[in-house]
Write a protein that holds these residues in place. Sequence first.
Motif, PDB file in Angstrom:
ATOM      1  N   ASP A 157      -8.783   0.510   0.775  1.00 37.86           N
ATOM      2  CA  ASP A 157      -8.627   0.485  -0.685  1.00 37.86           C
ATOM      3  C   ASP A 157      -9.358   1.693  -1.269  1.00 37.86           C
ATOM      4  O   ASP A 157     -10.449   1.575  -1.831  1.00 37.86           O
ATOM      5  CB  ASP A 157      -9.181  -0.823  -1.253  1.00 37.86           C
ATOM      6  N   TRP A 158      -8.733   2.866  -1.143  1.00 38.08           N
ATOM      7  CA  TRP A 158      -9.338   4.108  -1.633  1.00 38.08           C
ATOM      8  C   TRP A 158      -8.726   4.459  -2.984  1.00 38.08           C
ATOM      9  O   TRP A 158      -7.697   5.138  -3.067  1.00 38.08           O
ATOM     10  CB  TRP A 158      -9.110   5.241  -0.632  1.00 38.08           C
ATOM     11  N   THR A 159      -9.370   4.028  -4.041  1.00 39.03           N
ATOM     12  CA  THR A 159      -8.835   4.269  -5.382  1.00 39.03           C
ATOM     13  C   THR A 159      -9.018   5.714  -5.830  1.00 39.03           C
ATOM     14  O   THR A 159      -8.444   6.117  -6.852  1.00 39.03           O
ATOM     15  CB  THR A 159      -9.523   3.345  -6.403  1.00 39.03           C
ATOM     16  N   PRO A 216       0.816  -1.226   0.000  1.00 38.43           N
ATOM     17  CA  PRO A 216       0.000   0.000   0.000  1.00 38.43           C
ATOM     18  C   PRO A 216       0.846   1.271   0.000  1.00 38.43           C
ATOM     19  O   PRO A 216       0.364   2.335  -0.390  1.00 38.43           O
ATOM     20  CB  PRO A 216      -0.817  -0.119   1.292  1.00 38.43           C
ATOM     21  N   TYR A 229      -1.115  -9.056  -8.250  1.00 38.04           N
ATOM     22  CA  TYR A 229      -2.079  -8.755  -9.311  1.00 38.04           C
ATOM     23  C   TYR A 229      -1.747  -9.618 -10.523  1.00 38.04           C
ATOM     24  O   TYR A 229      -0.578  -9.978 -10.757  1.00 38.04           O
ATOM     25  CB  TYR A 229      -2.027  -7.277  -9.691  1.00 38.04           C
ATOM     26  N   TYR A 236      -6.704 -10.021  -8.391  1.00 41.92           N
ATOM     27  CA  TYR A 236      -5.786  -9.796  -7.272  1.00 41.92           C
ATOM     28  C   TYR A 236      -5.927 -10.913  -6.256  1.00 41.92           C
ATOM     29  O   TYR A 236      -6.931 -11.645  -6.226  1.00 41.92           O
ATOM     30  CB  TYR A 236      -6.068  -8.445  -6.603  1.00 41.92           C
ATOM     31  N   ALA A 291      -3.753  -1.890  -2.831  1.00 40.33           N
ATOM     32  CA  ALA A 291      -4.263  -2.475  -1.593  1.00 40.33           C
ATOM     33  C   ALA A 291      -3.968  -3.968  -1.468  1.00 40.33           C
ATOM     34  O   ALA A 291      -4.239  -4.558  -0.421  1.00 40.33           O
ATOM     35  CB  ALA A 291      -5.769  -2.245  -1.490  1.00 40.33           C
ATOM     36  N   HIS A 292      -3.425  -4.581  -2.524  1.00 39.91           N
ATOM     37  CA  HIS A 292      -3.219  -6.030  -2.507  1.00 39.91           C
ATOM     38  C   HIS A 292      -1.769  -6.360  -2.849  1.00 39.91           C
ATOM     39  O   HIS A 292      -1.046  -5.555  -3.439  1.00 39.91           O
ATOM     40  CB  HIS A 292      -4.174  -6.710  -3.485  1.00 39.91           C
ATOM     41  N   MET A 298     -10.983  -8.170 -10.503  1.00 40.66           N
ATOM     42  CA  MET A 298     -11.049  -6.755 -10.136  1.00 40.66           C
ATOM     43  C   MET A 298     -11.643  -5.922 -11.268  1.00 40.66           C
ATOM     44  O   MET A 298     -12.359  -4.949 -11.031  1.00 40.66           O
ATOM     45  CB  MET A 298      -9.643  -6.245  -9.793  1.00 40.66           C
ATOM     46  N   SER A 348      -5.035   5.491   3.305  1.00 42.69           N
ATOM     47  CA  SER A 348      -4.881   4.639   2.129  1.00 42.69           C
ATOM     48  C   SER A 348      -4.025   3.420   2.414  1.00 42.69           C
ATOM     49  O   SER A 348      -4.009   2.463   1.630  1.00 42.69           O
ATOM     50  CB  SER A 348      -4.261   5.444   0.975  1.00 42.69           C
ATOM     51  N   ASP A 380      -4.040 -11.878  -2.013  1.00 41.11           N
ATOM     52  CA  ASP A 380      -3.099 -11.479  -0.976  1.00 41.11           C
ATOM     53  C   ASP A 380      -2.307 -12.645  -0.408  1.00 41.11           C
ATOM     54  O   ASP A 380      -1.516 -12.464   0.520  1.00 41.11           O
ATOM     55  CB  ASP A 380      -3.840 -10.760   0.162  1.00 41.11           C
ATOM     56  N   SER A 385      -4.748   3.041  -6.016  1.00 34.04           N
ATOM     57  CA  SER A 385      -4.321   2.471  -4.738  1.00 34.04           C
ATOM     58  C   SER A 385      -3.681   1.117  -5.003  1.00 34.04           C
ATOM     59  O   SER A 385      -3.934   0.484  -6.033  1.00 34.04           O
ATOM     60  CB  SER A 385      -5.503   2.317  -3.767  1.00 34.04           C
TER      61      SER A 385
END
Length: 541
Positions: A292-294, A105, A195, A140, A191-192, A151, A288, A142, A189
């Motif tokens: 997950d604030w894109t 992140p 990908y 995505y 967040a993961h 996604m 962020s 984790d 963002s």
Amino acid sequence: MAGAIIENMSTRKLCVVGGILLAFQVVAFLVGGLIAPGPTTAVSYMSVKCVDVRKNHHKAKWLMPWGPNHCDKIRHIEEAIPREIEANDIVFSVHIPLPNMEMSPWFQFMLFLLQLDIAFKLNNQIRENAEVSMDVSLAYRDDTLAEWTEMAHERVPRKLKCTFPSPKTPEHEGRYYECDVLPFMEIGSVAHKYYLLNIRLPVNEKKKINVGIGEIKDIRLVGIHQNGGFTKVWFAMKTFLTPSIFVAMVWYWRRISMMSRPPVLLEKVIFALGISMTFINVPVEWFSIGFDWTWMLLFGDIRQGVFYAVLLSFWVIFCGEHMMDQHERNHIAGYWKQVGPIAVGSFCLFVFDMCERGVQLTNPFYSIWTTDVGTELAMAFIIVAGICLCLYFLFLCFMVFQVFRNISGKQSSLPAMSRVRRLHYEGLIFRFKFLMLITLACAAMTVIFFIVSQVTEGHWKWGGVTVEVSSAFFTGIYGMWNLYVFALMFLYAPSHKSYGEDQSHGDLGVHSGEELQLTTTITHADGPTEIYKLTRKEAQE
């Protein structure tokens, strides 16, 4: 007669304040140049050609380019012919990041550019205005053992802009076209940790889909993300500067509120500048890291736009309020010619940003530059904003010239004053001109460092010390505008000390007639500074 702090502070104290601000400015540049790494990192990815021969490709499992569950792959496109593999069965797979690495992140965003390796064939040349249509799926996860979660899944068209440097003859078959890099994807963002991109090039001759695009050998991607180390330094600066500017803003407005008169326009604009600086400083980016604030990239653009719009408006109003030949003062409506282009330009850039990053909130593969209509629309917004910016600077240069001319003209009346009072007003005029020059220097530094960061290699080496120029530009300019706003609020806050309050008229060497003239000139019109009052008298006459 009380004025602003800048007018009542002694020269020695003013030099001390200036030295402290300069020291902080140097620290801001050094933090970026010596502590922070480069702002961004670019990583090259070569796609792996996987084979998917199932009937319904859209419901096929995700194809991994490597690892224990890697796909059935081919090294070269030529291998597909003997194995009877059709173009629709080939999937270009890209795993992000590279093996044995993780995304974080702290990287804040991901921007990807697309490079197609297209070979020249006499029977399969690139047509004019050719367009490649890609079926792209993004997923995505984790954990390396977890299932992939979709996604985004979009049809991504891109116009090909390729040239062939050699004659199109049989002996040059197999050589590659020189194609422009294409925008591919942007995510606001990271967040993961992992990908996966699966890219298909479906061919449909009846619908003319992916026909006449040449022989695509490989797909390369260049991924750009913010460095985690730079992000931490940037967040630390924001966290430190936010309370500093906020406290200065509250203190400034408290001083204004203690005055017996209502605030004038110039004081309101300085306060608005403090609010906009605080707005851009608030480190909401900390959230962020956990969410997950894109939309953070779009929100950051809006915050910068608000600050620069207020800053440009402040410069116009600051000059206008000190012009002696301006009869309409203390009213924002009197600046519609100058503030109008700022509003129009800011609105155009906002609409452009919404058309680009606003749409990318739901479709990360979207780019306004990929269609002819979108390109023309984007260029129109940028051109209008550029014209407004040029008009603004023409107005501003004219106003600065007028202010300096009028202030210099007023200096002709100074010899008639007593020596002490003449020196006092000469000091006020000098400090006003000095602040104007500092403002121009800040604007020039922004432009100069931006150009330097673009034309240099990104870092300089002096002996064993490496200086990151790009990082120094970001932290230095960011710190510079914070210090500029802080200095304005501090120096233009009302002073509780009156000039000559501990001295009698006789000590000042002021004759009664001169004192009466100056009192009539200055104290009948309230304002934030004595220069403001001095010039206002001329406007009323």
